[in-house]
Design a protein around this motif. Sequence first.
Motif, PDB file in Angstrom:
ATOM      1  N   THR A  22       0.827  -1.205   0.000  1.00  0.00           N
ATOM      2  CA  THR A  22       0.000   0.000   0.000  1.00  0.00           C
ATOM      3  C   THR A  22       0.864   1.260   0.000  1.00  0.00           C
ATOM      4  O   THR A  22       0.574   2.231  -0.705  1.00  0.00           O
ATOM      5  CB  THR A  22      -0.928   0.009   1.224  1.00  0.00           C
ATOM      6  OG1 THR A  22      -1.763  -1.152   1.194  1.00  0.00           O
ATOM      7  CG2 THR A  22      -1.806   1.251   1.246  1.00  0.00           C
ATOM      8  N   THR A  23       1.956   1.241   0.771  1.00  0.00           N
ATOM      9  CA  THR A  23       2.841   2.400   0.841  1.00  0.00           C
ATOM     10  C   THR A  23       3.522   2.654  -0.501  1.00  0.00           C
ATOM     11  O   THR A  23       3.648   3.801  -0.944  1.00  0.00           O
ATOM     12  CB  THR A  23       3.899   2.206   1.937  1.00  0.00           C
ATOM     13  OG1 THR A  23       3.247   1.933   3.193  1.00  0.00           O
ATOM     14  CG2 THR A  23       4.764   3.452   2.091  1.00  0.00           C
ATOM     15  N   GLN A  61       1.057   4.155  -2.790  1.00  0.00           N
ATOM     16  CA  GLN A  61       0.701   5.528  -2.411  1.00  0.00           C
ATOM     17  C   GLN A  61       1.716   6.542  -2.928  1.00  0.00           C
ATOM     18  O   GLN A  61       1.354   7.670  -3.281  1.00  0.00           O
ATOM     19  CB  GLN A  61       0.583   5.646  -0.890  1.00  0.00           C
ATOM     20  CG  GLN A  61       0.120   7.031  -0.446  1.00  0.00           C
ATOM     21  CD  GLN A  61       0.105   7.175   1.046  1.00  0.00           C
ATOM     22  OE1 GLN A  61       0.871   6.545   1.751  1.00  0.00           O
ATOM     23  NE2 GLN A  61      -0.787   8.018   1.549  1.00  0.00           N
ATOM     24  N   GLU A  98       0.779   7.087  -6.446  1.00  0.00           N
ATOM     25  CA  GLU A  98      -0.551   7.688  -6.406  1.00  0.00           C
ATOM     26  C   GLU A  98      -0.458   9.175  -6.062  1.00  0.00           C
ATOM     27  O   GLU A  98      -1.098  10.031  -6.695  1.00  0.00           O
ATOM     28  CB  GLU A  98      -1.347   6.933  -5.349  1.00  0.00           C
ATOM     29  CG  GLU A  98      -2.744   7.344  -5.060  1.00  0.00           C
ATOM     30  CD  GLU A  98      -3.259   6.497  -3.901  1.00  0.00           C
ATOM     31  OE1 GLU A  98      -3.703   5.358  -4.159  1.00  0.00           O
ATOM     32  OE2 GLU A  98      -3.192   6.943  -2.743  1.00  0.00           O
ATOM     33  N   THR A  99       0.381   9.489  -5.064  1.00  0.00           N
ATOM     34  CA  THR A  99       0.512  10.875  -4.619  1.00  0.00           C
ATOM     35  C   THR A  99       1.209  11.736  -5.666  1.00  0.00           C
ATOM     36  O   THR A  99       0.853  12.914  -5.843  1.00  0.00           O
ATOM     37  CB  THR A  99       1.265  10.930  -3.282  1.00  0.00           C
ATOM     38  OG1 THR A  99       0.517  10.189  -2.299  1.00  0.00           O
ATOM     39  CG2 THR A  99       1.427  12.361  -2.797  1.00  0.00           C
ATOM     40  N   ASN A 103      -5.127   8.567   1.939  1.00  0.00           N
ATOM     41  CA  ASN A 103      -4.330   9.563   1.215  1.00  0.00           C
ATOM     42  C   ASN A 103      -4.702  10.959   1.708  1.00  0.00           C
ATOM     43  O   ASN A 103      -5.768  11.482   1.378  1.00  0.00           O
ATOM     44  CB  ASN A 103      -4.546   9.455  -0.301  1.00  0.00           C
ATOM     45  CG  ASN A 103      -3.466  10.198  -1.060  1.00  0.00           C
ATOM     46  OD1 ASN A 103      -3.310  11.405  -0.911  1.00  0.00           O
ATOM     47  ND2 ASN A 103      -2.683   9.466  -1.850  1.00  0.00           N
ATOM     48  N   ARG A 105      -9.010   4.386   1.047  1.00  0.00           N
ATOM     49  CA  ARG A 105      -9.119   3.604  -0.193  1.00  0.00           C
ATOM     50  C   ARG A 105     -10.218   2.558  -0.039  1.00  0.00           C
ATOM     51  O   ARG A 105     -10.220   1.801   0.925  1.00  0.00           O
ATOM     52  CB  ARG A 105      -7.789   2.916  -0.505  1.00  0.00           C
ATOM     53  CG  ARG A 105      -6.686   3.870  -0.842  1.00  0.00           C
ATOM     54  CD  ARG A 105      -5.368   3.151  -1.078  1.00  0.00           C
ATOM     55  NE  ARG A 105      -4.283   4.123  -1.187  1.00  0.00           N
ATOM     56  CZ  ARG A 105      -3.664   4.671  -0.148  1.00  0.00           C
ATOM     57  NH1 ARG A 105      -4.014   4.318   1.079  1.00  0.00           N
ATOM     58  NH2 ARG A 105      -2.710   5.553  -0.321  1.00  0.00           N
ATOM     59  N   GLN A 108      -3.428   0.697   5.461  1.00  0.00           N
ATOM     60  CA  GLN A 108      -3.549   2.077   4.981  1.00  0.00           C
ATOM     61  C   GLN A 108      -2.929   3.098   5.931  1.00  0.00           C
ATOM     62  O   GLN A 108      -2.913   4.295   5.641  1.00  0.00           O
ATOM     63  CB  GLN A 108      -5.018   2.432   4.739  1.00  0.00           C
ATOM     64  CG  GLN A 108      -5.659   1.641   3.622  1.00  0.00           C
ATOM     65  CD  GLN A 108      -6.928   2.281   3.115  1.00  0.00           C
ATOM     66  OE1 GLN A 108      -6.991   3.490   2.891  1.00  0.00           O
ATOM     67  NE2 GLN A 108      -7.966   1.480   2.913  1.00  0.00           N
TER      68      GLN A 108
END
Length: 305
Positions: A72-73, A76, A79-80, A123, A234, A281
């Motif tokens: 997940t990290t 992210q 994603e970020t 997020n 998420r 998350q």
Amino acid sequence: MTRFVARALYLLASALARLPWSWLLRLGDLVAAAWRWRDGRESRVARINLELAYPELLPAERAQWHRAILRTTGRQILETLRLWTRPHQENLGLLRETHGTELFDAAIAAGRGVIVAAPHYGNWELLNQWLASRTPLAILYRPPESKIGEAFLNLVRADAPDRVTQIRAEGPAVRQLWKLLNAGGVTGILPDQQPKAGDGEFAPFFGVPALTMTLLGRLAGRTGATVLFAYCERIDTHTGAPGFALRIEPAPAQIGDADLVVATTALNAAVERIARRDPAQYQWTYKRYTLRPPGSGEENPYWNR
């Protein structure tokens, strides 16, 4: 030179973020795999945090959670980058659900100031963009040690300069936030960052004493501002794009208690409740427990590991 390098990094991030979502998610998975293979910093910190926060887990369960957190990290990060370099209105289309927005609207209408406590869950950059779409706000942030890193952050968060004021988490910040809240303004604070020694109180977080900020509680108690917890969780990941649910919830009244131990205990309990919704998350790659209570004889759990 600092601005030039930051601009070059921004252009690189923008180019990378134009890849299809499916490619970005796979790149995030590769990042996670590299952390596990090399047992990098993120891998070690997540493993130690799981040992501290979830001692009841069996080794196989802890290993499964460890993989999920790194995956997940890793995702992210990519994603970020996309959220930072794409138009905010486009990014807000990733919100599939919204819950509790009426609490936020009512708090603004009350005119007593609003403190949005945004834990490192889901997020938080998408949350910042949603907040800025609804109202001007000030974001309290801890500047990176690198000047280039701070210049890069200023670039990626510059999409709404007339809506977002970034305030460095330093001495003058208290006075700035005090004036803002007394004028009925809105501020966003990350409540689960470890403050400097002497700037917080030790309170339990997942059953382990953690140095916890007192700023949020002092601001709430002295200004009468409404405190709300908010996060973008998420809820699905498609090949097209990930999806999020915006959730806004009332904070415990004890967060503004004059007794700082009571206030910080309530603050940590609220963050913990959110983090337990989906441990993958939560930012378990952060060294939350480096500072130990004076006289406890405990050592920094991350030392030499």
